[in-house]
Design an enzyme around this catalytic site. Structure first.
Site, mmCIF file in Angstrom:
data_model
loop_
_atom_site.group_PDB
_atom_site.id
_atom_site.type_symbol
_atom_site.label_atom_id
_atom_site.label_comp_id
_atom_site.label_asym_id
_atom_site.label_seq_id
_atom_site.Cartn_x
_atom_site.Cartn_y
_atom_site.Cartn_z
ATOM 1 N N THR A 83 12.634 28.710 -52.416
ATOM 2 C CA THR A 83 12.835 28.854 -51.033
ATOM 3 C C THR A 83 11.952 28.707 -50.118
ATOM 4 O OG1 THR A 83 13.944 30.003 -49.458
ATOM 5 C CG2 THR A 83 13.060 31.339 -50.987
ATOM 6 N N CYS A 196 13.362 22.705 -46.445
ATOM 7 C CA CYS A 196 14.331 23.663 -46.752
ATOM 8 C C CYS A 196 14.748 23.056 -48.243
ATOM 9 C CB CYS A 196 15.415 23.611 -46.018
ATOM 10 S SG CYS A 196 17.075 24.732 -46.684
#
Length: 229
Positions: A83, A196
Site C-alpha cells: 500500500t 495508490c
C-alpha cells in the site's frame, strides 16, 4: 531466494496483484514450476480505514508493526508493505523489525529519476496527496510532486475507496482520471505517479500523454530483485 514478507489487505484487490505478479516474475526468471517464497499477512482493512479517517496513524502503525514482527518471526527476509498510504507509518514498522522494509517511495523515485524527470503529478488517496510523508520523501531525491486541486483530489480519493478497493472499475471514473491527468500535464508535470496500489486497476500509460509510474508494478519487481540478491 529470500522469503518476502508481504503486509497486505489494504486493499486485498491490490494485494492480489502483488502476489500474482511476484509469482509471474519468479516463473519468468527461473522457469518451470518456480514460484516466489512469500509470507502474506492480509489485515482486515475496515478497522485500518477507520483509523485513517480518525487520524490515528499511531494505532494503525501498531497493528502493522505487530503483523510485520510476525512475518519476521515466521522467516521473512524482507518486508513489502502493499500500500502507498500506509507508508506513512513505515518508521513504526522499521523500528519494530530487524529485516529491511522495501520503501515504495524510494523505488518509485529511482524509476522517475532514471528517466530524467524531476516534476511529477501525484494521484493517490487524499491522505497520501495531502500528508507530507510522500511528497517530502520524493523531494529528498530531487523530485517535485504536484497534486491535483481540491475538487480533483476529492474525486480521485472517492474512486479509490468507493470503487477500486471494492473491485469496481467504471469507464466513467477512467474518463474522470484522464481529465485530472490532463490538468496536471497542463501545469507542467513530466510524469504521473500512480501513488495508490489500486490505481493500476483503472488507468495506465494509454491514459496519459506523459510517462506513467505504476507503483504497484515497480514495487513488486523491486521486491523480487531484492529477494534474489
Amino acid at each position: 531466494m529470500r522469503t518476502i514478507g508481504m503486509l497486505g489487505g489494504m486493499s486485498w484487490e491490490s494485494t492480489a496483484i502483488y502476489y500474482r505478479r511476484a509469482n509471474e516474475l519468479t516463473r519468468e526468471r527461473l522457469g518451470g514450476l518456480h514460484s516466489a517464497p512469500i509470507l502474506l499477512h492480509s489485515v482486515d482493512f475496515a478497522p485500518i480505514e477507520r483509523l485513517q479517517v480518525a487520524g490515528d496513524w499511531h494505532a494503525a502503525g501498531e497493528i502493522l508493526a505487530e503483523a510485520a514482527v510476525g512475518l519476521e518471526r515466521a522467516g521473512a527476509g524482507l518486508l513489502v508493505l502493499c500500500t502507498n498510504t500506509m507508508h506513512l507509518v513505515a518508521p513504526q514498522i522499521e523500528d519494530a523489525c530487524d529485516i529491511p522494509l522495501l520503501h515504495i517511495v524510494d523505488v518509485t523515485a529511482d524509476h522517475v529519476a532514471a528517466q530524467g524527470i524531476s516534476r511529477v503529478g501525484l494521484l493517490a488517496t487524499a491522505f497520501t496527496m495531502e500528508q507530507p510523508f510522500y511528497v517530502e520523501r520524493m523531494a529528498e531525491r530531487g523530485i517535485e510532486c504536484i497534486v491535483p486541486d481540491a475538487k480533483d483530489r476529492a474525486e480521485v480519493h472517492r474512486v479509490i475507496y468507493d470503487e477500486l478497493c471494492q473491485g469496481v472499475v467504471r469507464e466513467e471514473s477512467r474518463a474522470s482520471y484522464r481529465t485530472v491527468i490532463e490538468r496536471l500535464v497542463a501545469r507542467g508535470v513530466e510524469g504521473i505517479v500512480l501513488g495508490c496500489t489500486e490505481l493500476e486497476l483503472l488507468v495506465g500509460q494509454d491514459d496519459s500523454p506523459v510517462p506513467v509510474f505504476a507503483t504497484t508494478s515497480l514495487h513488486v519487481t523491486a521486491a523480487i530483485d531484492a529477494a534474489q540478491t
